[in-house]
Design an enzyme around this catalytic site. Structure first.
Site, PDB file in Angstrom:
ATOM      1  N   HIS A  70      -4.970   5.633   2.648  1.00  0.00           N
ATOM      2  CA  HIS A  70      -4.742   4.198   2.858  1.00  0.00           C
ATOM      3  C   HIS A  70      -6.046   3.454   3.168  1.00  0.00           C
ATOM      4  O   HIS A  70      -6.069   2.511   3.958  1.00  0.00           O
ATOM      5  CB  HIS A  70      -3.738   3.948   3.989  1.00  0.00           C
ATOM      6  CG  HIS A  70      -2.364   4.477   3.720  1.00  0.00           C
ATOM      7  ND1 HIS A  70      -1.350   3.708   3.211  1.00  0.00           N
ATOM      8  CD2 HIS A  70      -1.840   5.720   3.869  1.00  0.00           C
ATOM      9  CE1 HIS A  70      -0.248   4.448   3.082  1.00  0.00           C
ATOM     10  NE2 HIS A  70      -0.522   5.670   3.462  1.00  0.00           N
ATOM     11  N   ASN A  94       6.042   2.503   4.448  1.00  0.00           N
ATOM     12  CA  ASN A  94       5.602   2.399   3.054  1.00  0.00           C
ATOM     13  C   ASN A  94       6.554   1.491   2.281  1.00  0.00           C
ATOM     14  O   ASN A  94       7.618   1.142   2.779  1.00  0.00           O
ATOM     15  CB  ASN A  94       5.609   3.786   2.391  1.00  0.00           C
ATOM     16  CG  ASN A  94       4.369   4.605   2.745  1.00  0.00           C
ATOM     17  OD1 ASN A  94       3.360   4.070   3.187  1.00  0.00           O
ATOM     18  ND2 ASN A  94       4.453   5.904   2.539  1.00  0.00           N
TER      19      ASN A  94
HETATM   20 FE1  HDE Z   1       0.132   8.327   7.002  1.00  0.00          FE
HETATM   21  N1  HDE Z   1      -1.790   8.502   7.717  1.00  0.00           N
HETATM   22  N2  HDE Z   1       0.387  10.326   7.263  1.00  0.00           N
HETATM   23  N3  HDE Z   1       2.015   8.235   6.198  1.00  0.00           N
HETATM   24  N4  HDE Z   1      -0.101   6.377   6.751  1.00  0.00           N
HETATM   25  C1  HDE Z   1      -2.661   7.493   7.849  1.00  0.00           C
HETATM   26  O1  HDE Z   1      -3.973   7.124   9.755  1.00  0.00           O
HETATM   27  C2  HDE Z   1      -0.427  11.141   7.964  1.00  0.00           C
HETATM   28  C3  HDE Z   1       2.904   9.243   6.067  1.00  0.00           C
HETATM   29  C4  HDE Z   1       0.863   5.481   6.372  1.00  0.00           C
HETATM   30  O2  HDE Z   1      -2.860   0.367   7.335  1.00  0.00           O
HETATM   31  C5  HDE Z   1      -3.912   7.893   8.582  1.00  0.00           C
HETATM   32  O3  HDE Z   1      -5.125   5.396  10.633  1.00  0.00           O
HETATM   33  C6  HDE Z   1       0.149  12.460   8.080  1.00  0.00           C
HETATM   34  C7  HDE Z   1       4.227   8.765   5.804  1.00  0.00           C
HETATM   35  C8  HDE Z   1       0.307   4.147   6.328  1.00  0.00           C
HETATM   36  O4  HDE Z   1      -4.065   1.534   8.727  1.00  0.00           O
HETATM   37  C9  HDE Z   1      -3.646   9.365   8.937  1.00  0.00           C
HETATM   38  C10 HDE Z   1       1.342  12.398   7.412  1.00  0.00           C
HETATM   39  C11 HDE Z   1       4.104   7.397   5.772  1.00  0.00           C
HETATM   40  C12 HDE Z   1      -1.031   4.295   6.714  1.00  0.00           C
HETATM   41  C13 HDE Z   1      -2.281   9.598   8.344  1.00  0.00           C
HETATM   42  C14 HDE Z   1       1.490  11.061   6.905  1.00  0.00           C
HETATM   43  C15 HDE Z   1       2.723   7.089   6.019  1.00  0.00           C
HETATM   44  C16 HDE Z   1      -1.242   5.683   6.977  1.00  0.00           C
HETATM   45  C17 HDE Z   1      -5.203   7.598   7.893  1.00  0.00           C
HETATM   46  C18 HDE Z   1       2.351  13.501   7.199  1.00  0.00           C
HETATM   47  C19 HDE Z   1       5.192   6.359   5.492  1.00  0.00           C
HETATM   48  C20 HDE Z   1      -2.078   3.216   6.801  1.00  0.00           C
HETATM   49  C21 HDE Z   1      -5.857   6.489   8.687  1.00  0.00           C
HETATM   50  C22 HDE Z   1       2.711  14.215   8.370  1.00  0.00           C
HETATM   51  C23 HDE Z   1       6.231   6.322   6.492  1.00  0.00           C
HETATM   52  C24 HDE Z   1      -2.009   2.431   8.069  1.00  0.00           C
HETATM   53  C25 HDE Z   1      -4.980   6.238   9.787  1.00  0.00           C
HETATM   54  C26 HDE Z   1      -3.067   1.352   8.049  1.00  0.00           C
HETATM   55  C27 HDE Z   1      -2.450   6.220   7.440  1.00  0.00           C
HETATM   56  C28 HDE Z   1      -1.657  10.774   8.466  1.00  0.00           C
HETATM   57  C29 HDE Z   1       2.593  10.661   6.105  1.00  0.00           C
HETATM   58  C30 HDE Z   1       2.243   5.729   6.036  1.00  0.00           C
HETATM   59  C31 HDE Z   1      -4.676  10.372   8.464  1.00  0.00           C
HETATM   60  C32 HDE Z   1      -0.483  13.629   8.791  1.00  0.00           C
HETATM   61  C33 HDE Z   1       5.513   9.596   5.649  1.00  0.00           C
HETATM   62  C34 HDE Z   1       1.028   2.865   5.935  1.00  0.00           C
HETATM   63  O5  HDE Z   1      -3.597   9.551  10.317  1.00  0.00           O
END
Ligand code: HDE
Length: 678
Positions: free
Chosen positions: A50, A123
């Protein structure tokens, strides 16, 4: 006055300090060195996923009190306002990548509630690729540019992604959504948002319900077509960022309704799917979506870096009344988001950066760390204490209390049985689409898999897709010039009988929005010799309907019309590509039309508008530009094309009214053919 970071006024910001005009630069030039050193450290690590995003400020307003369900502050009274900051994003691309890549979109909302910050990090697609956090690094490594050559940027159409996807059937349901038009939204303002996981609402008595969060845009859900998305990537890599920014600057504040699906533990137990599995939705036919409030985005950030880049969303940020479920994907996220900010924002004090700081007061004994801003007073930094009067006190039941869910079970690695059904809901999604949407899904799979260079990956993916729909898999296979393989064996012990086999809510067409052409972009082609008066009448009517017009000519500046009017071209055939516009007006006036027809870009402009299903109004002589592009006002079926409006000098008003209604339909997909006719 310009100063250094120490507040010293800078006399000369043009030259470094030298020993003589042609002499060496001096090490003692602290002004130069401070400026360059700060510059050298301007970049911070981008988000690992993201990275590419755009954001805005706004507010959430509750429709009704939800005190029976939750004690969460935003839902305690009708009309209650909670400030929010929302960041939209793509997932796979790097920070400078294009906006219109086929991808999931992030929809992250930070609620600055009276009782602390609540981040709903969702999302635009209600399901996720994987079921367990353990697989997230694998998924992301597979979709990111391949490690040996750093390609491709912001694209899933490559071997490693499909290798992983084809070996992980649990990705299938989300693949269906991403290959659908949901993967290429027209605008951030025109997409839904979902919390994805089941969460819990907890009321003041400690009672809990499961909840799924849904955001639905007032403007309706609309998407690009693939050819348009590809061309937009070149015409304006910032297409979605600009669209959001411009709308808010123009006072056209985007709005979403928040809806909740509320269900009990007992209901969840009875479903044919597991509500803790993030690859599953709860069909709206089983649990309806109840509207509970609206969110309006009404202010652009003052500074992209300070706000959009430095904002830190964390799924761990919940407030009293909101709690987690045992979804194993969510558990990993609760850890990950806080952890990643420590690297990205340089330490444990990222909560003090203004965009991250809660409006609710913060009192605790945490101390020090890199970049500490707060200056705690006194000598007490521990609890219990008597020297500080015992402050700050723990809040007891007024504070965050976890829902006391009873747990018992063996410590093990594994999944509940219902997690093994990877296809029922993928089929539900596919079968619930309109014919046009199904055709787009097939085309997207065909395109992506055609970019895969290892035939075995393609075969394996198709074998998995046969389980979704044999018809769909056959059509994809035909497009790839291969035979449909036998279905991949499933891991199910016994067949699942889904409660719902069709759900119209899953089609983008289910959310047309309130129609109209507000904020849509309309191109009006002009050149010396056109009739200016009718072009101005049309422009005025379109503007009155809330759309934004742009007069596009062979060059910028004034245009001399046949009727003596003087129009101003604010865009050119060179700098304003067809894909940037939702609809097109072709002017009257033989000389002007002949002049426009002499530019190859005009034909390209008209052809692209047609190919992408947009509404075209041709006035009088302007029809010659349609003829030149080989465009007939009828569909292949012989029916009139509702998106081609022909008008004469006498019927300008009626023609414009028909044009405005037709453009409000967003796109005329009945015109589409695969491969395209022109
Ligand atoms: Fe994320 N995800 N994600 N994700 N995600 C990040 O956090 C992660 C997942 C989502 O505008 C990171 O600050 C893991 C699902 C959004 O700043 C990180 C897993 C959904 C955003 C991270 C998921 C999301 C992130 C990268 C599986 C929808 C951007 C930078 C266990 C519900 C937020 C940060 C923004 C961002 C990890 C799965 C949505 C690396 C480990 C499911 C919208 O922490």
């Amino acid at each position: 006055m310009l100063t250094t970071n120490q507040g010293v006024a800078v006399g000369d910001n043009q030259h470094s300090l030298k020993a003589g005009l042609s002499g060496p630069t001096l090490l003692e030039d602290f002004i130069l060195r401070e400026k360059i050193t700060h510059f050298d450290h301007e970049r911070i690590p981008e988000r690992i996923v993201h990275a590419r995003g755009s954001a805005a400020h706004g507010y959430f307003e509750a429709y009704q009190p939800l005190t029976e369900l939750t004690r969460a502050a935003p839902f305690q009274a009708a009309g209650k306002i909670t400030p929010v900051f929302v960041r939209f994003s793509t997932v796979a691309g790097e920070r400078g990548s294009v906006d219109t890549a086929r991808d999931v979109r992030g929809f992250a909302v930070k609620f600055y509630t009276d009782e602390g910050n609540w981040d709903l990090v969702g999302n635009n697609i209600p399901v996720f690729f994987i079921q367990d956090a353990m697989k997230f690094p694998d998924l992301i490594h597979a979709v990111k540019p391949e490690p040996h050559n750093g390609m491709p940027q912001a694209a899933s159409a490559h071997d490693t992604f499909w290798d992983f996807a084809s070996l992980m059937p649990e990705t299938t349901h989300t693949l269906m959504w991403v290959m659908s038009d949901r993967g290429i939204p027209r605008s951030y303002r025109m997409m839904q948002g979902f919390g994805v996981h089941s969460f819990r609402l907890v009321n003041a008595a400690g009672e809990s319900h499961f909840v799924k969060f849904h955001w639905t845009p007032k403007l309706g859900t609309h998407s690009l077509v693939w050819d348009e998305a590809v061309k937009l990537a070149g015409a304006d890599a910032d297409f979605h960022r600009r669209d959001l920014w411009d709308a808010i600057e123009a006072g056209e504040y985007p709005e979403w309704e928040l809806g909740l699906q509320i269900f009990t533990d007992a209901q969840a137990e009875g479903f044919s799917f597991d509500v803790l599995d993030a690859t599953k939705i709860v069909p709206e036919e089983l649990v309806p979506v109840t509207p509970v409030g609206r969110m309006v985005l009404n202010r652009n950030p003052d500074n992209f870096f300070a706000e959009t880049e430095q904002v830190a969303f964390c799924t761990a940020h919940v407030v009293p009344g909101i709690d987690f479920s045992n979804d194993p994907l969510l558990a990993g996220r609760i850890h990950s988001y806080v952890d990643t900010q420590i690297t990205r924002l340089g330490g444990a004090n990222f909560h003090e950066i203004p965009i991250n700081a809660p409006l609710a007061p913060v009192h605790n004994n945490q101390r020090d760390g890199l970049h500490r801003q707060a200056i705690p007073r006194g000598r007490v930094a521990y609890e219990p204490n008597s020297l500080g009067g015992g402050c700050p006190f723990q809040a007891g039941t007024a504070g965050f209390v976890s829902f006391p869910q009873q747990l018992d079970g063996d410590k093990l690695r594994g999944k509940p049985e219902k997690f093994a059904d990877h296809y029922s809901q993928a089929t539900l999604f596919y079968e619930s689409q309109t014919e046009v949407e199904k055709a787009h899904i097939i085309a997207a799979f065909r395109f992506e898999l055609s970019k895969v260079s290892v035939p075995a990956i393609r075969q394996r993916m198709l074998a998995s897709l046969v389980n979704v729909s044999a018809d769909m898999a056959t059509k994809i296979a035909t497009g790839l010039g291969i035979k449909v393989p036998a279905a991949m064996p499933t891991a199910l012990a016994k067949a699942v009988s889904p409660e719902v086999t069709l759900s119209s809510a899953l089609s983008l067409m289910a959310h047309p929005g309130d129609g109209g052409i507000r904020t849509r972009k309309v191109a009006i082609l002009i050149a010396d010799g056109i009739v200016g008066a009718s072009a101005l009448v049309i422009q005025a009517a379109i503007t009155a309907a809330g759309a934004v017009t742009c007069m596009i000519g062979p060059r910028l500046g004034p245009v001399n019309c046949a009727d003596g009017q003087s129009l101003e071209a604010t865009g050119t055939l060179e700098n304003a590509a067809s894909v940037l516009f939702d609809a097109l007006v072709l002017p009257d006036g033989g000389d002007g039309v002949t002049r426009l027809a002499g530019y190859g870009q005009t034909v390209e402009f008209v052809t692209n508008q047609y190919r992408h299903g947009k509404t075209i109004l041709a006035l009088g002589a302007g029809k010659a530009l349609l003829d030149q592009a080989g465009i007939a006002p009828t569909l292949a079926s012989g029916e009139p094309d509702p998106g081609i409006v022909l008008a004469s000098a006498d019927t300008v008003d009626e023609g414009t009214a028909t044009f405005i209604t037709a453009a409000g339909k967003h796109r005329h997909s009945a015109r589409e053919s695969d491969p395209p006719r022109i």
